[in-house]
Design a protein around this motif. Structure first.
Motif, PDB file in Angstrom:
ATOM      1  N   VAL A 174      35.940 -17.087  -9.604  1.00  0.00           N
ATOM      2  CA  VAL A 174      37.269 -16.669 -10.041  1.00  0.00           C
ATOM      3  C   VAL A 174      38.163 -17.895 -10.165  1.00  0.00           C
ATOM      4  O   VAL A 174      38.244 -18.720  -9.239  1.00  0.00           O
ATOM      5  N   ASP A 175      38.860 -18.007 -11.313  1.00  0.00           N
ATOM      6  CA  ASP A 175      39.897 -19.014 -11.541  1.00  0.00           C
ATOM      7  C   ASP A 175      41.219 -18.266 -11.670  1.00  0.00           C
ATOM      8  O   ASP A 175      41.454 -17.561 -12.651  1.00  0.00           O
ATOM      9  N   ASP A 176      42.097 -18.420 -10.683  1.00  0.00           N
ATOM     10  CA  ASP A 176      43.360 -17.690 -10.664  1.00  0.00           C
ATOM     11  C   ASP A 176      44.432 -18.331 -11.532  1.00  0.00           C
ATOM     12  O   ASP A 176      45.522 -17.756 -11.672  1.00  0.00           O
ATOM     13  N   ALA A 177      44.175 -19.487 -12.090  1.00  0.00           N
ATOM     14  CA  ALA A 177      45.182 -20.181 -12.906  1.00  0.00           C
ATOM     15  C   ALA A 177      44.586 -20.562 -14.263  1.00  0.00           C
ATOM     16  O   ALA A 177      44.735 -21.696 -14.725  1.00  0.00           O
ATOM     17  N   PHE A 178      43.926 -19.609 -14.888  1.00  0.00           N
ATOM     18  CA  PHE A 178      43.322 -19.861 -16.192  1.00  0.00           C
ATOM     19  C   PHE A 178      44.406 -19.783 -17.272  1.00  0.00           C
ATOM     20  O   PHE A 178      45.152 -18.799 -17.351  1.00  0.00           O
ATOM     21  N   THR A 179      44.481 -20.806 -18.130  1.00  0.00           N
ATOM     22  CA  THR A 179      45.541 -20.906 -19.131  1.00  0.00           C
ATOM     23  C   THR A 179      44.972 -20.690 -20.531  1.00  0.00           C
ATOM     24  O   THR A 179      43.912 -21.239 -20.862  1.00  0.00           O
ATOM     25  N   TYR A 180      45.710 -19.912 -21.327  1.00  0.00           N
ATOM     26  CA  TYR A 180      45.320 -19.677 -22.723  1.00  0.00           C
ATOM     27  C   TYR A 180      46.582 -19.456 -23.552  1.00  0.00           C
ATOM     28  O   TYR A 180      47.678 -19.232 -23.022  1.00  0.00           O
ATOM     29  N   ILE A 181      46.437 -19.538 -24.868  1.00  0.00           N
ATOM     30  CA  ILE A 181      47.562 -19.463 -25.810  1.00  0.00           C
ATOM     31  C   ILE A 181      47.296 -18.323 -26.788  1.00  0.00           C
ATOM     32  O   ILE A 181      46.181 -18.174 -27.291  1.00  0.00           O
ATOM     33  N   VAL A 182      48.332 -17.535 -27.055  1.00  0.00           N
ATOM     34  CA  VAL A 182      48.209 -16.410 -27.979  1.00  0.00           C
ATOM     35  C   VAL A 182      49.335 -16.493 -29.007  1.00  0.00           C
ATOM     36  O   VAL A 182      50.398 -17.079 -28.760  1.00  0.00           O
ATOM     37  N   GLY A 183      49.102 -15.898 -30.158  1.00  0.00           N
ATOM     38  CA  GLY A 183      50.099 -15.852 -31.218  1.00  0.00           C
ATOM     39  C   GLY A 183      49.517 -15.173 -32.435  1.00  0.00           C
ATOM     40  O   GLY A 183      48.407 -14.621 -32.400  1.00  0.00           O
ATOM     41  N   THR A 184      50.263 -15.178 -33.521  1.00  0.00           N
ATOM     42  CA  THR A 184      49.812 -14.570 -34.774  1.00  0.00           C
ATOM     43  C   THR A 184      49.832 -15.615 -35.871  1.00  0.00           C
ATOM     44  O   THR A 184      50.764 -16.417 -35.973  1.00  0.00           O
ATOM     45  N   GLN A 185      48.809 -15.584 -36.698  1.00  0.00           N
ATOM     46  CA  GLN A 185      48.716 -16.448 -37.873  1.00  0.00           C
ATOM     47  C   GLN A 185      48.157 -15.605 -39.008  1.00  0.00           C
ATOM     48  O   GLN A 185      47.068 -15.056 -38.895  1.00  0.00           O
ATOM     49  N   GLY A 186      48.944 -15.549 -40.099  1.00  0.00           N
ATOM     50  CA  GLY A 186      48.488 -14.716 -41.210  1.00  0.00           C
ATOM     51  C   GLY A 186      48.360 -13.270 -40.832  1.00  0.00           C
ATOM     52  O   GLY A 186      47.382 -12.612 -41.218  1.00  0.00           O
TER      53      GLY A 186
END
Length: 312
Positions: A174-186
């Motif tokens: 388990v990684d409690d500080a997992f970082t990712y990026i979300v958004g919309t394109q097209g």
């Protein structure tokens, strides 16, 4: 007024009218061009404004975002495990079966919990999120990977996880500080993993080590079987061919019969006399023998003793 003056006056009037009309037409044309230019500028400005419109922010815990994140994690894990397994196989000069790494990584169960916003959406509408990401591995893969690490004098899995701030619960990492990026394109939702997470690196190494250990065990077993087959072939070729012997049954030896005592033919009278005397001796009770007086004459050399039972 003369005819010539009248004609000249008419011509001036006609020329004046034509000039006025020409100026009017020129003014109308210029007005149309200005309107067209203004419309073009407005259209271009509207296009620029439309491009500068910020896309709406996507929630970090949106179900679609979660699905996209899991797919991205699975693909990244598979790529790193493929690369590490190929490196191990090249160093050991062995070959790996096609699809074996993908089969291993497909067995990893990925889950995302407690998603939250780490940084608000930027000018492009991309939001930075943080969540607790867990990867559950088969126990067999963890055991085989630990054997490979021990054989290569590498740090243990527990020490690596502690160094990278990754918790382990049985066979769940388990990684409690997992970082990712979300958004919309097209008009489509985009999810991207930030940086190079240690969780993916560790799990990919475990999968690659398990695949490598399995391949090594299979190769050792194959070589041992080949050696045994070679030894059996050599023994078969060098050993003499033995023909089965025909065993003839042996009759049992008969025991030797005892030889009967020889028969002695005697005269009938002697036999009868001997038989009679024997019967008489058996019938009469035995009497003690009476000692005979022996003369004390020293000149006598021989003494004759009378015995009635003697046979001559």
């Amino acid at each position: 007024m003369s005819v010539a003056n009248i004609s000249l006056s008419k011509w001036h009037k006609v020329a004046g009218i034509g000039l006025v009309c020409g100026l009017a037409l020129a003014g109308c044309d210029r007005s149309d061009k200005e309107d067209t230019a203004e419309q073009a500028e407005l259209t271009e400005q509207e296009t620029v404004d439309a491009e500068n419109i910020v896309a709406p922010a996507i929630s970090c815990d949106d179900p679609m975002v979660q699905d996209r994140l899991k797919s991205a994690l699975k693909n990244t894990l598979n790529q790193q495990a493929q690369s590490l397994a190929a490196s191990y196989a090249n160093d050991a000069e062995i070959s790996l079966a096609n699809g074996v790494v993908s089969e291993k990584t497909n067995g990893v169960v990925i889950d995302v919990q407690n998603a939250a916003i780490l940084q608000q959406a930027n000018e492009n509408g991309m939001t930075t999120c943080q969540a607790s990401v867990s990867m559950t591995l088969p126990s067999e893969d963890l055991y085989q990977a630990s054997q490979v690490q021990a054989a290569n004098n590498q740090p243990s899995l527990q020490s690596r996880l502690a160094q990278d701030n990754i918790r382990i619960n049985n066979n769940m990492l388990v990684d409690d500080a997992f970082t990712y990026i979300v958004g919309t394109q097209g008009s489509q939702v985009r999810t991207r993993i930030a940086g190079q997470p240690a969780l993916i690196t560790v799990v990919a190494d475990v999968m690659a080590g398990s695949v490598f250990k399995t391949a090594m065990d299979e190769q050792r077993a194959q070589r041992a079987a080949e050696r045994r087959a070679t030894q059996n072939n050599d023994t078969t070729q060098t050993a003499p061919i033995r023909q089965p012997r025909t065993v003839t049954p042996v009759e049992p030896i008969r025991p030797t019969e005892p030889t009967p005592p020889p028969t002695i033919n005697k005269p009938a009278e002697s036999q009868n006399s001997s038989t009679a005397n024997t019967q008489a001796a058996a019938a009469e009770p035995s009497k003690p023998a009476t000692p005979k007086a022996v003369p004390k004459d020293e000149t006598i050399d021989m003494v004759i003793i009378e015995d009635n039972s003697a046979t001559y």
